[in-house]
Every structure is written in structure tokens, then in C-alpha cells.
Scaffold this motif. Structure first.
Motif, mmCIF file in Angstrom:
data_model
loop_
_atom_site.group_PDB
_atom_site.id
_atom_site.type_symbol
_atom_site.label_atom_id
_atom_site.label_comp_id
_atom_site.label_asym_id
_atom_site.label_seq_id
_atom_site.Cartn_x
_atom_site.Cartn_y
_atom_site.Cartn_z
ATOM 1 N N PRO A 108 7.549 5.565 6.794
ATOM 2 C CA PRO A 108 6.779 6.800 6.982
ATOM 3 C C PRO A 108 7.553 8.037 6.529
ATOM 4 O O PRO A 108 8.757 7.971 6.279
ATOM 5 C CB PRO A 108 6.560 6.829 8.497
ATOM 6 N N LEU A 109 6.829 9.129 6.445
ATOM 7 C CA LEU A 109 7.456 10.427 6.181
ATOM 8 C C LEU A 109 7.579 11.167 7.507
ATOM 9 O O LEU A 109 6.580 11.343 8.221
ATOM 10 C CB LEU A 109 6.572 11.243 5.214
ATOM 11 N N ARG A 110 8.786 11.574 7.864
ATOM 12 C CA ARG A 110 8.973 12.410 9.055
ATOM 13 C C ARG A 110 9.110 13.836 8.565
ATOM 14 O O ARG A 110 10.032 14.149 7.800
ATOM 15 C CB ARG A 110 10.231 11.997 9.829
ATOM 16 N N PHE A 135 0.873 -1.165 0.000
ATOM 17 C CA PHE A 135 0.000 0.000 0.000
ATOM 18 C C PHE A 135 0.908 1.212 0.000
ATOM 19 O O PHE A 135 1.841 1.289 0.801
ATOM 20 C CB PHE A 135 -0.876 0.048 1.257
ATOM 21 N N SER A 136 0.647 2.148 -0.882
ATOM 22 C CA SER A 136 1.501 3.325 -0.880
ATOM 23 C C SER A 136 0.718 4.554 -1.335
ATOM 24 O O SER A 136 -0.233 4.456 -2.110
ATOM 25 C CB SER A 136 2.712 3.100 -1.788
ATOM 26 N N SER A 137 1.151 5.703 -0.829
ATOM 27 C CA SER A 137 0.545 6.977 -1.213
ATOM 28 C C SER A 137 1.639 7.877 -1.761
ATOM 29 O O SER A 137 2.632 8.141 -1.072
ATOM 30 C CB SER A 137 -0.093 7.653 -0.001
ATOM 31 N N ILE A 165 4.927 7.487 0.459
ATOM 32 C CA ILE A 165 4.762 6.946 1.813
ATOM 33 C C ILE A 165 4.203 5.538 1.661
ATOM 34 O O ILE A 165 3.166 5.356 1.007
ATOM 35 C CB ILE A 165 3.786 7.818 2.631
ATOM 36 N N TYR A 166 4.876 4.562 2.206
ATOM 37 C CA TYR A 166 4.343 3.213 2.147
ATOM 38 C C TYR A 166 4.542 2.521 3.476
ATOM 39 O O TYR A 166 5.138 3.080 4.390
ATOM 40 C CB TYR A 166 4.942 2.418 0.972
ATOM 41 N N LEU A 210 -3.566 8.454 6.329
ATOM 42 C CA LEU A 210 -2.232 8.448 6.921
ATOM 43 C C LEU A 210 -2.386 8.664 8.412
ATOM 44 O O LEU A 210 -3.075 9.596 8.842
ATOM 45 C CB LEU A 210 -1.374 9.562 6.322
ATOM 46 N N SER A 211 -1.770 7.798 9.170
ATOM 47 C CA SER A 211 -1.770 7.969 10.617
ATOM 48 C C SER A 211 -0.641 8.943 10.960
ATOM 49 O O SER A 211 0.476 8.795 10.468
ATOM 50 C CB SER A 211 -1.531 6.610 11.268
ATOM 51 N N VAL A 212 -0.943 9.940 11.751
ATOM 52 C CA VAL A 212 0.033 10.997 12.027
ATOM 53 C C VAL A 212 0.381 10.986 13.514
ATOM 54 O O VAL A 212 -0.509 11.076 14.358
ATOM 55 C CB VAL A 212 -0.540 12.379 11.638
ATOM 56 N N VAL A 213 1.653 10.847 13.797
ATOM 57 C CA VAL A 213 2.100 10.781 15.189
ATOM 58 C C VAL A 213 3.078 11.922 15.445
ATOM 59 O O VAL A 213 4.010 12.131 14.676
ATOM 60 C CB VAL A 213 2.791 9.432 15.493
ATOM 61 N N GLU A 214 2.812 12.653 16.505
ATOM 62 C CA GLU A 214 3.713 13.734 16.896
ATOM 63 C C GLU A 214 4.203 13.420 18.300
ATOM 64 O O GLU A 214 3.430 13.436 19.249
ATOM 65 C CB GLU A 214 2.954 15.057 16.881
#
Lengths: 383, 216
Positions: free
Chosen positions: A318-320, A294-296, A313-314, A340-344
């Protein structure tokens, strides 16, 4: 006498027995927390078992009190620090010091993650540009000034503030919201003939009945957060409105030529940059439905950095970016929508630092022990 | 209708050692650090450039239930309730929550036909149509474009405004919607949504239903 007690407490705090008991309790907590996730969802179970000092009233524990993760973690940290302090300060013990320091850093990392980590998601369709992330569970009442043809002025009132009730002034506007009733979760239905009238006398809510429901925390459930609010501006009331996540119909009022819409929705955080989804791929192994990839492919546009670039992004790649990590998390709408799950997490580096410290500590300790052992052998030979 | 989102990877579930988990134990009260202040953002107009995306786990907005059985009793019939005749093979299921009725169609594929009634103008036609367009990832329309997109159908209840939108992309979603206001002040939405192919097959029947609308 006091010294004797203090000494006894100190001996308990630094004892291996305490470590073993606490680790056993922790194992139980991990097991119960994992089982509880089936009913309570990940976040609900973690909050109930791991982020509380005492676990109360849980069916899994026969509703008996049990030490929570916060208490066990706190005691374990004290135990670790006490044990570290107890280690002799010498080069011979430097490896052990490093290992223990690494573990303290690991605990600190989890502490920071728990206190400061923010989990959100970015949902985007192919061709769409999105400049915000949104919460999984937390809500906001968005009061949006939509008067300007180019810009929207968004005023976000968090659900936690709504829950307190009373008057909420919207800074930068003449509006004050009187929160008359707040429902963390509710079910809406059309008002039956003869039923008591709705608290709302403006908007769609005037014809809607509302029933409070228990709050849900399971991963696949969502609270239908709702509230009755009365916007007041310039001494004039604009009626009482029902705002709810369950209400799709838009609602708005106009004050002195400016139009404001009211929308209860998942809490958003707007970003100073935007993502455009150029392509979403859902590859399967030939002849099967088994997912392979799976990729975006997203275009990241950041005017403040004069940046516009494509990023793929796959899964597990992830993309940081700007303090946030964007993971490929979900998809939908016949493979035209990507989530996209986003973690900060400001402390994301600490576990890596911890691993390095522990590894170096173990190597140093091994080298010291090896040297000592070789020396003894040498001494024996010579002796 | 959108596919339910399928979780692939949850960072919050990443393997965690028990030592790391115990760190969670340090989380004292006041976790979450959620701000309790009103925040302000100035953002480019969303409706002008992009439709509102659905959340990862979509809420169930008014009248947009996705077909799961509901434990809410069917809503009461409003005064001057709208009636319709169903084509052969179609049947009516009771509604629930804010939904007035659901139609079962004889066509295979991802397809749903629903009836929602809302009191008053329910935010207006333009805002509702743009909301529907957003659900199939289409940009918002202005008043002029709305008028262009609208076709009308004469029924006993009066004029029914009909919209037919198909999404972009490889897997196309389509929505056919009838919008009618009744004399008692209610607004009725009849919507046929799903994948483009089954919606195309069911459209003729759906238009028959719209043509048959009359007051109780």
C-alpha cells in the motif's frame, strides 16, 4: 470484612482461571462473529458481537444473551493488568514485565483502532483525478452551492444528524434544512394513481412513493438512505424535497441568485491532495484467468507540499500518505476502474511496538532463565 | 455498464490474533467517532474536470438498476403512457422500482436497454446527460457542447433527443440514450448501455424503437 471481599475480588481478577474462561468466551465470540458475517456483513457482525457489552437477540445464539466482545475484552484487560501488577518488581522478572506491557500496548492499539480508525475508499477511473475518499456505508446530504463557475461550496450534513430530525442550519449560508422524515433504508417507486400524495411537493420526489425497509449491513448490500427535507432561506420555504441515494436525477433550487443542489450520497472526505490514475493493470498467469497481479499507477499531486510524483500501488504494497494507507482493493469497468481501500488509523504503529516489546521480553526472560539454569548446573558441579 | 467491483483485499479482514480481537472488546459505546456537524469544503468544480466516480459498491440510482430481479412491483403506468414497437427478437420485461421497463435484446454481450420515467423535468436535460456521461467516465458537457452532441429523431410522440457516447480507454463502454418529454409533464429516458461492440450491433434496433415512440 471489606478487606476480605476486596482481597477475594482481587484474587479472582488476577487468576489464570478467569483468563481461561475469558479466552474461551472470546473463542466462541470469534467463531459466532465469523459465522454471522455471512448474513450481517463484516461491519454488522463486528458491531453486534465484538463491539457490544452484551450480545442480544442473535439467531446464532438462539436469541439468548451472551457476553459481548467489549465486556470480555474489558475483563481480559483488567485481568492482564492485575496479573502484571502482581508480578514482582525485580530484574529477574523484567522479561515478564516487558511481555505483559507489550500485550497491554496491543490492547491499547486495538482500542484506538476501534475508536478512531476510519475505513473509506477511493474509486478512480483511468485518466480521472479524484480528491476525495468516501465511506462504505455512511451517508451525507450534500448541499452544494454550484453558483461559482470554478468552485463548488460543499456543505455536508451527515446522516446521523439527519436522523435526529428537526432544523439543521447550514453554516455560511442563509439556508436551514427542516428534516421532516428520515429513512435509514427505503425503497422508492413511481407514485401509483390514487395513492396518497408524496410528502414532497418539489423536485422529482413529488411523483415518487417511498416505503421504509429494514436497515441492511451485509457487505454487498447498501441502504437506500432517503429523507424529506424542506430548505428555508430568508424566511421563504423552497418546498419539501425527497432526497435519496436511489435518486440519480439532480435536484436544485435558487435563492437570491445562488443555486444549491441537493444530493444524498456516500459520505465524502475531501483531501488536500489529488490522485490521478495513470494505469491500472490486471495481469493473469499465461493461458489462464487466474489473477497474478493488480496494480494502480497513480500520480499524487499535493500543492501544499509542492509535490507531484508517481506511485505504484499493488496488492499488499500500500501507499502510506498523510496519515492514510491506500490499499489496492477492487477493480471494475473492464479494468478501467480501480478501487483503493483507504484506512486511517492513528494507532497503526502500536501493534508493531507491541510485537517488539513482547519479542524483547521473551528474549530477556529466556536469557534470565538460561542464566539461572546454567548457574544451577554450575553450582551442582561445584557442590 | 460497469463490471461489479471485485474485492481483492480487505484490510478490515486482515488476519487478527484472538488477542488483538479481544481489544475490539474495549470499544465502548460511541464507536465510530462520526462527526455530527455540518462540514464545509470548497472544492474545484467536479463536473468541469472529472465525472463523479462510482462507489466501490454502487448504489442503485434511479433507473440505473443493473438487471437484478426486483421485488418491487412494476411502477404504475403514468397518464399518457409512452408506447413503442419492438423489433424482431426483442422482448419487454416488467420494470421494478423506479424503472418503467427493461428490454431483452437478442444480442450477446454486456448490454442493457431500459426505460425510466420521471415526473417533471427531472433536473433538466444537461444535468441528466452529464450524469450519464459520468457513468461511463466521460467529462461533463456545457450547454453548447450538449447541443452539438444532440441528434434529433422525429417520432409520433414528438421530437426525441438522442445522445450517443463512447468512453475512452481500452475497454470501451457506450451509451445511446433517447430523451423525450411527454405532454403530461413526465420525462422519459430510454437507454441502451453496455460494452461498445454489442451496443453498436443493437443500435439500429434501438433507434427503431425510439422512432416508434407514441402516446398511449
Amino acid at each position: 470484612m471489606i478487606n476480605a471481599y476486596a482481597s477475594r475480588i482481587w484474587n479472582v481478577l488476577k487468576s489464570f482461571q478467569l483468563t481461561i474462561v475469558l479466552l474461551a468466551l472470546l473463542m466462541c465470540l470469534v467463531l459466532f462473529c465469523t459465522l454471522a458475517q455471512v448474513e450481517m456483513g463484516t461491519q454488522g457482525a463486528v458491531n453486534a458481537y465484538m463491539r457490544s457489552f452484551i450480545v442480544w437477540n442473535q439467531p446464532l445464539l438462539l436469541r439468548l444473551p451472551f457476553p459481548g466482545g467489549a465486556l470480555v475484552g474489558l475483563l481480559l484487560t483488567i485481568n492482564l493488568i492485575a496479573k502484571t501488577i502482581d508480578i514482582k518488581l525485580s530484574w529477574q522478572k523484567s522479561g515478564m514485565w516487558l511481555v505483559h506491557a507489550g500485550l497491554v500496548v496491543l490492547f491499547a492499539g486495538e482500542f484506538i483502532a476501534g475508536m478512531m480508525q476510519v475505513d473509506t475508499n477511493l474509486t478512480i477511473e483511468v485518466g480521472q483525478t479524484v480528491n476525495f475518499v468516501q465511506s462504505y456505508k455512511q451517508m451525507e446530504l450534500a448541499v452544494i452551492d454550484v453558483t461559482d463557475p470554478t468552485w463548488d461550496e460543499v456543505y455536508s450534513v451527515p446522516d446521523t444528524l439527519l436522523a435526529k430530525g428537526g432544523a439543521v442550519a447550514i453554516p455560511g449560508t442563509p439556508i436551514t434544512l427542516n428534516v421532516k422524515k428520515f429513512y435509514p433504508n427505503a425503497e422508492l417507486a413511481n407514485l401509483a394513481p390514487g395513492a396518497p400524495p408524496s410528502l414532497a411537493n418539489a423536485g422529482v420526489g413529488a411523483g415518487v412513493s417511498i416505503v421504509e425497509k429494514p436497515v441492511v449491513s451485509a457487505d454487498n448490500e447498501m441502504n437506500q438512505t432517503s429523507a424529506f427535507v424542506e430548505p428555508v432561506a430568508g424566511g421563504r420555504s423552497y418546498g419539501t424535497w425527497l432526497v435519496s441515494v436511489a435518486l440519480g436525477a439532480p435536484q436544485s433550487f435558487t435563492h437570491e441568485g445562488r443555486t444549491y443542489t441537493l444530493a444524498m450520497r456516500l459520505r465524502r472526505q475531501y483531501l488536500p491532495y489529488a490522485f490521478t490514475l495513470k494505469q491500472f493493470r490486471h495481469d493473469v498467469y499465461p493461458g489462464t484467468d487466474i489473477p497474478k497481479n493488480f496494480s494502480s499507477l497513480v500520480q499524487v499531486v499535493n500543492p501544499s507540499r509542492n509535490e507531484s510524483r508517481e506511485v505504484l500501488i499493488y496488492m499488499n504494497q500500500p501507499l502510506r500518505y498523510e496519515g492514510k494507507t491506500f490499499y489496492q482493493a477492487s477493480f471494475g469497468k473492464n479494468d478501467t476502474l480501480s478501487v483503493l481501500s483507504v484506512v486511517e488509523n492513528p494507532g497503526w504503529l502500536l501493534p508493531y511496538v507491541s510485537c517488539v516489546l513482547v519479542s524483547i521480553g521473551l528474549l530477556v526472560h529466556f536469557a534470565i532463565v538460561l542464566r539461572r539454569s546454567l548457574k544451577r548446573r554450575q553450582d551442582k558441579k561445584e557442590g | 455498464m460497469p463490471n461489479p467491483s471485485i474485492p481483492l483485499h480487505r484490510p478490515s479482514l486482515r488476519p487478527t490474533s484472538s488477542a488483538a480481537l479481544l481489544g475490539a472488546g474495549l470499544l465502548l459505546l460511541g464507536l465510530g467517532c462520526s462527526s455530527e456537524q455540518v462540514s464545509h469544503y470548497r472544492v474545484p468544480k467536479e463536473s468541469a474536470s472529472a465525472p463523479a466516480p462510482m462507489p466501490a459498491m454502487p448504489p442503485t440510482p434511479m433507473g440505473e438498476r443493473t438487471g437484478e430481479p426486483s421485488d418491487v412491483p412494476p411502477p404504475p403506468k403514468p397518464k399518457g403512457s409512452l408506447k413503442w414497437s419492438l423489433p424482431k427478437g426483442w422482448s419487454e420485461l416488467p420494470g421494478g422500482g423506479m424503472r418503467f421497463a427493461t428490454f431483452k435484446t437478442p444480442y450477446a454481450g454486456k448490454l442493457e436497454a431500459t426505460v425510466v420515467v420521471l415526473p417533471g423535468p427531472a433536473g433538466g436535460e444537461l444535468a441528466n446527460v452529464n450524469r450519464w456521461r459520468g457513468q461511463i467516465a466521460l467529462p461533463a458537457l456545457d450547454e453548447a457542447a450538449l447541443a452539438k452532441a444532440r441528434t434529433t429523431l422525429k417520432a409520433k410522440v414528438g421530437t426525441v433527443n438522442v445522445y450517443d457516447f463512447t468512453s475512452e480507454g481500452t475497454a470501451k463502454s457506450r451509451m445511446v440514450a433517447g430523451y423525450v418529454a411527454t405532454p403530461d409533464g413526465n420525462t422519459w429516458f430510454l437507454k441502451l448501455t453496455g460494452d461498445a461492440d454489442p451496443v453498436a450491433k443493437a443500435k439500429a434496433d434501438f433507434m427503431t424503437i425510439l422512432g416508434s415512440l407514441h402516446l398511449d
